[in-house]
Scaffold this motif. Sequence first.
Motif: not given
Length: 252
Positions: A134-152
Amino acid sequence: MSGSTQGIGYAVAEALLGEGAAVVVNGRTEERVRTAVDTLRAVVPGSDVSGIAADVEDAEQVRRMLAALGEVDVLVNNVGVFEVKDFEDITDEDWQRHFDVNVMSGVRLSRHVLGGMLARGWGRILFVSSESGVDVPGDMTHYGVTKAGMLALGNGLAKLTRGTGVTVNTILGGPTYSDGVARAVEGLSRAQGVPVDDLKDAIAAGNRTSLLQRFIEPAEIASLAAYLASPLASATNGAAVRADGGVLTTIL
């Protein structure tokens, strides 16, 4: 249950065994799986626990694991990878690995079990995501994006359960002192010459939006997972349920 030989996954396995469920744990190697199974049997005497070794990044290994499973009433998609890395240094291979492990593992496992759950009229699919989706970290963009994908993914699958006893929900975990985080903190401790406990407290206190002001313990995430996996959570479906320690600042 994917990625369940340590950390949050192991804690969820222990919690579900404590509720009387039969649990199949998963890890990348036979040794890790065997160790987790033996430990769980000792911690929860008389429990029905077994394990299957498979690297969920590998579609063929996932296929073999699925072939060994029987009917599944509760699926916990827990496995995940993360790393701190500047955006310009994240390679295509890094992106692909994070997507394969954090998203496609859930796609493959859920695709295998959802039809049977719908046919039987009951089931639970859980995704262990993160507030970083939800709050994607700037130093872990790939992690945040894939966790957003999991939410979707969880939200979309829930649409397929309309009018049934099957639910699909996602846990939004906050900063948790999992085995992976512990190793990272221990590495920083050695590099900086700072005691582990002092560094752990300093990192937790440095999160300005955290209401908890400490790391979450894996067992605290597991308690929510056990509830969502139970009949008690029958009215919760398609939800992103927080166990984030108040890190996210929005009301909803």
